[in-house]
Design an enzyme around this catalytic site. Structure first.
Site, PDB file in Angstrom:
ATOM      1  N   TYR A 124      -7.812   1.260   3.195  1.00 50.62           N
ATOM      2  CA  TYR A 124      -8.117  -0.134   3.539  1.00 50.62           C
ATOM      3  C   TYR A 124      -6.810  -0.830   3.868  1.00 50.62           C
ATOM      4  O   TYR A 124      -5.814  -0.688   3.148  1.00 50.62           O
ATOM      5  CB  TYR A 124      -8.793  -0.824   2.350  1.00 50.62           C
ATOM      6  CG  TYR A 124      -9.058  -2.307   2.548  1.00 50.62           C
ATOM      7  CD1 TYR A 124     -10.007  -2.744   3.467  1.00 50.62           C
ATOM      8  CD2 TYR A 124      -8.366  -3.266   1.806  1.00 50.62           C
ATOM      9  CE1 TYR A 124     -10.258  -4.101   3.648  1.00 50.62           C
ATOM     10  CE2 TYR A 124      -8.612  -4.622   1.980  1.00 50.62           C
ATOM     11  CZ  TYR A 124      -9.560  -5.040   2.900  1.00 50.62           C
ATOM     12  OH  TYR A 124      -9.808  -6.384   3.065  1.00 50.62           O
ATOM     13  N   ASP A 171       1.429   1.428   4.855  1.00 53.25           N
ATOM     14  CA  ASP A 171       0.870   0.210   4.277  1.00 53.25           C
ATOM     15  C   ASP A 171       1.103   0.286   2.774  1.00 53.25           C
ATOM     16  O   ASP A 171       0.369   0.939   2.038  1.00 53.25           O
ATOM     17  CB  ASP A 171      -0.620   0.084   4.609  1.00 53.25           C
ATOM     18  CG  ASP A 171      -1.234  -1.179   4.015  1.00 53.25           C
ATOM     19  OD1 ASP A 171      -0.510  -1.914   3.311  1.00 53.25           O
ATOM     20  OD2 ASP A 171      -2.436  -1.418   4.246  1.00 53.25           O
ATOM     21  N   LYS A 176       0.639  -8.125  -2.410  1.00 55.71           N
ATOM     22  CA  LYS A 176       0.366  -7.994  -3.844  1.00 55.71           C
ATOM     23  C   LYS A 176       1.611  -8.219  -4.718  1.00 55.71           C
ATOM     24  O   LYS A 176       1.995  -9.366  -4.908  1.00 55.71           O
ATOM     25  CB  LYS A 176      -0.335  -6.666  -4.113  1.00 55.71           C
ATOM     26  CG  LYS A 176      -1.675  -6.627  -3.362  1.00 55.71           C
ATOM     27  CD  LYS A 176      -2.637  -5.558  -3.770  1.00 55.71           C
ATOM     28  CE  LYS A 176      -4.002  -5.826  -3.148  1.00 55.71           C
ATOM     29  NZ  LYS A 176      -4.421  -4.931  -2.102  1.00 55.71           N
TER      30      LYS A 176
HETATM   31  C1  LIG Z   1      -5.081  -5.360  -0.694  1.00 56.96           C
HETATM   32  C2  LIG Z   1      -4.639  -4.556   0.470  1.00 56.96           C
HETATM   33  C3  LIG Z   1      -4.532  -5.091   1.763  1.00 56.96           C
HETATM   34  C4  LIG Z   1      -4.992  -6.482   2.081  1.00 56.96           C
HETATM   35  O1  LIG Z   1      -4.241  -7.451   1.461  1.00 56.96           O
HETATM   36  P1  LIG Z   1      -4.846  -8.951   1.329  1.00 56.96           P
HETATM   37  O2  LIG Z   1      -3.732  -9.721   0.716  1.00 56.96           O
HETATM   38  O3  LIG Z   1      -6.068  -8.828   0.483  1.00 56.96           O
HETATM   39  O4  LIG Z   1      -5.167  -9.397   2.709  1.00 56.96           O
HETATM   40  C5  LIG Z   1      -4.013  -4.306   2.760  1.00 56.96           C
HETATM   41  N1  LIG Z   1      -3.621  -3.046   2.518  1.00 56.96           N
HETATM   42  C6  LIG Z   1      -3.726  -2.477   1.301  1.00 56.96           C
HETATM   43  C7  LIG Z   1      -3.252  -1.082   1.094  1.00 56.96           C
HETATM   44  C8  LIG Z   1      -4.252  -3.205   0.240  1.00 56.96           C
HETATM   45  O5  LIG Z   1      -4.382  -2.622  -0.958  1.00 56.96           O
END
Ligand SMILES: *Cc1c(COP(=O)(O)O)cnc(C)c1O
Length: 437
Positions: free
Chosen positions: A153, A248, A276
Site C-alpha cells: 500500500y 516507500d 509516520k
Molecule cells: C501509511 C502508508 C502510506 C500512506 O501514508 P498516509 O500518511 O496515510 O497518507 C504510504 N505508504 C506506506 C508504506 C504506508 O504504510
C-alpha cells in the site's frame, strides 16, 4: 477459574454512544476506514488520551497500545521531548508560509540518516509523498509506466489503487470506484517476493518503465519481509534499464533501523518516501533521493509540486525532537530485542495451546499470523490465514487490556515505552486468549 471468568467484561458504553453519533456526521463514523473495526467486528473504541505505551478510552479503560497511531509513536504517547518542542514552537507561531531554519535542520538530519537521500522535500502525508515521488520519477525518466507489488500500500493515490490483473505481465485494474481505468492503465502489479516475475516484466517493458515502487518490508499485508535477493534484483533491473527505484519507507523509515530498511538490507534505492515516524505524531511526509533526480522538482525543475502547510513549524518541531531521540546509541537494537522477545513469547504460548501461529518482526514492527505455514513470504499465504481466529483473538486481547490493530492485515508496532512490564502483561493476556480460542 477459566480464563474468561478471570476477566470481567469491560464497559464500552461511551465509545458505543460516540460511534453511533459519529455515524450521523462522518461517513462510517470514522476519518480513515480501518478505524471502523470492520475487520474484527464490534464497535470501534474512542480514545481520550495516551501515556507512554498506554491508551485510555472514553470509558476509562486502559490498554497497552500496539498500534502507536499506526506507526508514528515510536517513543510512545506524549514523550516529554516531543511535547517540549511543540510547546516551545507554540510560543513562536504556527506557521508563516515561508521558510524557517528548522526546515534546514530536519532536511540535513534526514539526508545524513537515510542513505539514498541527498535532497529532500517535506509534504504532509505519506500519500502525498508517494504521489509526488512517482511524478518526479516519471519526469526524470520521461517514461510513463510504473510497477508496484500486490499487497503493498502506498496511500490512496489514484494510479496506485490497483489490484493485479489476470496475469503478472498484464496491467492492473482499479481497486476503487472513482479511479478511471485510464489512470491505472500504466500501472503494472507484480507478486511480492517474486524475482522471476520482475525479471520477465523488465525484459518485455524495461525501457518504458519509469519506476518501481515497493515497501522494502511489506507492512500493509500484515508484515512480510523481503526474501533474500528480492530487493537486490530490483536494484539490478532498475539500474540496467534506467528506471527509478523508489523505496516507500513511510512505515519502515526510522522504524526498522535508523537509516530505514535500505540500511538494514543494504540496498540503496534512487528515491525514498517517508511519513509516520518522521512527524513524531504530527502530519509530516517527505520524499527525497539522488540530487539529479530531486533537481527535477519545481522551482529548480519542470516537475510541479507544492504544499501550503508543507514544513509546518509545529510538525517539524515534533519530527525533529523525535529524530533526535531515536539517534540515541543502541535505540533500534533495543527496540528489535524487545519486539523479538514479544514475538518469541507469543509463538511459545500459541504453540503450548496448540494454535497454529507464526510471526515476523523487523526492528520495531511485527506481524502475527494464524497460519499453519512455517514462514509467510507471499501475498496468497497472508490471504489464506485464519481471519476468524484473529477476530476472536483481537477481542479476547482487547478485553484483557491489549489494543492490537483491528485487522488481520495490519502490522503491529512496539516502541521504547513498551517496557518489560508491558511485554509480560501482553504475554499473560495472550496465554489466556490462546487458551480461550
Ligand atoms: C501509511 C502508508 C502510506 C500512506 O501514508 P498516509 O500518511 O496515510 O497518507 C504510504 N505508504 C506506506 C508504506 C504506508 O504504510
Amino acid at each position: 477459574m477459566s480464563a474468561t471468568e478471570a476477566t470481567p467484561k469491560k464497559n464500552h458504553s461511551r465509545s458505543a454512544a460516540l460511534f453511533e453519533e459519529a455515524r450521523h456526521f462522518i461517513p462510517g463514523g470514522v476519518n480513515s476506514p480501518v478505524r471502523a473495526f470492520r475487520g474484527v467486528g464490534g464497535n470501534p473504541l474512542f480514545f481520550q488520551g495516551g501515556e507512554g505505551a498506554w491508551l485510555i478510552d472514553e470509558d476509562n479503560n486502559r490498554y497497552i497500545d500496539y498500534v502507536g497511531a499506526w506507526g508514528p509513536l515510536i517513543l510512545g504517547h506524549r514523550h516529554p521531548d516531543v511535547i517540549a518542542a511543540l510547546q516551545a514552537q507554540l510560543q513562536l507561531g504556527l506557521g508563516y508560509g515561508a521558510s524557517t531554519e528548522a526546515e534546514i535542520t530536519i532536511a540535513k538530519t534526514i539526508c545524513s540518516l537515510v542513505p539514498s537521500i541527498e535532497r529532500v522535500r517535506l509534504v504532509t502525508s505519506g500519500t502525498e509523498a508517494t504521489m509526488s515521488a512517482i511524478r518526479v520519477a516519471r519526469g526524470f525518466t520521461r517514461r510513463d509506466r510504473i510497477v508496484k507489488f500486490e499487497g503493498c500500500y502506498h496511500g490512496h493515490v489514484d494510479g496506485l489503487l490497483v489490484k493485479a490483473g489476470s496475469g503478472a505481465l498484464t496491467l492492473g485494474e482499479p481497486d476503487s470506484l472513482g479511479v478511471p481505468k485510464a489512470y491505472t492503465d500504466l500501472t503494472h502489479v507484480l507478486p511480492y517476493n517474486d524475482i522471476d516475475a520482475l525479471a520477465a516484466l523488465f525484459e518485455k517493458h524495461g525501457r518504458e518503465i519509469a519506476c518501481v515502487i515497493v515497501e522494502p518490508v511489506a507492512g500493509n499485508m500484515n508484515l512480510v519481509p523481503p526474501v533474500p535477493g528480492f530487493l537486490e534484483a530490483m536494484r539490478q533491473v532498475c539500474t540496467q534499464y534506467g528506471a527509478v527505484l523508489i523505496f516507500d519507507e513511510v512505515m519502515t523509515g526510522f522504524r526498522v533501523a535508523l537509516g530505514g530498511a535500505q540500511s538494514h538490507y543494504q540496498v540503496t534505492p534512487d528515491m525514498t518516501t517517508l511519513g509516520k515516524v518522521i512527524g513524531g505524531g504530527l502530519p509530516v511526509g517527505a520524499f527525497g533521493g539522488r540530487r539529479e533526480i530531486m533537481e527535477m522538482v519545481a522551482p529548480l525543475g519542470p516537475v510541479y509540486q507544492a504544499g501550503t502547510l508543507a514544513g509546518s513549524p509545529l510538525a517539524v518541531a515534533a519530527g525533529m525532537a523525535m529524530l533526535k531521540a531515536i539517534q540515541a546509541p543502541g535505540f533500534h537494537e533495543a527496540l528489535s530485542v524487545r519486539t523479538q522477545r514479544l514475538m518469541k513469547g507469543l509463538e511459545e504460548r500459541a504453540s503450548a495451546a496448540g494454535i497454529p501461529f507464526t510471526t515476523h518482526s523487523v526492528g520495531g514492527m511485527f506481524g502475527c499470523f494464524f497460519s499453519t505455514e512455517d514462514k509467510i513470504t507471499r501475498f496468497e499465504q497472508v490471504m489464506a490465514c485464519n481471519v476468524e481466529q484473529f477476530r476472536k483473538y483481537f477481542h479476547l486481547m482487547l478485553e484483557r487490556g491489549v489494543y492490537l490493530a483491528p485487522s488481520a492485515f495490519e502490522a503491529g508496532f512496539v516502541g521504547t515505552a513498551h517496557g518489560d512490564a508491558e511485554i509480560d502483561l501482553t504475554l499473560d493476556a495472550a496465554e489466556q486468549a490462546f487458551a480461550a480460542l
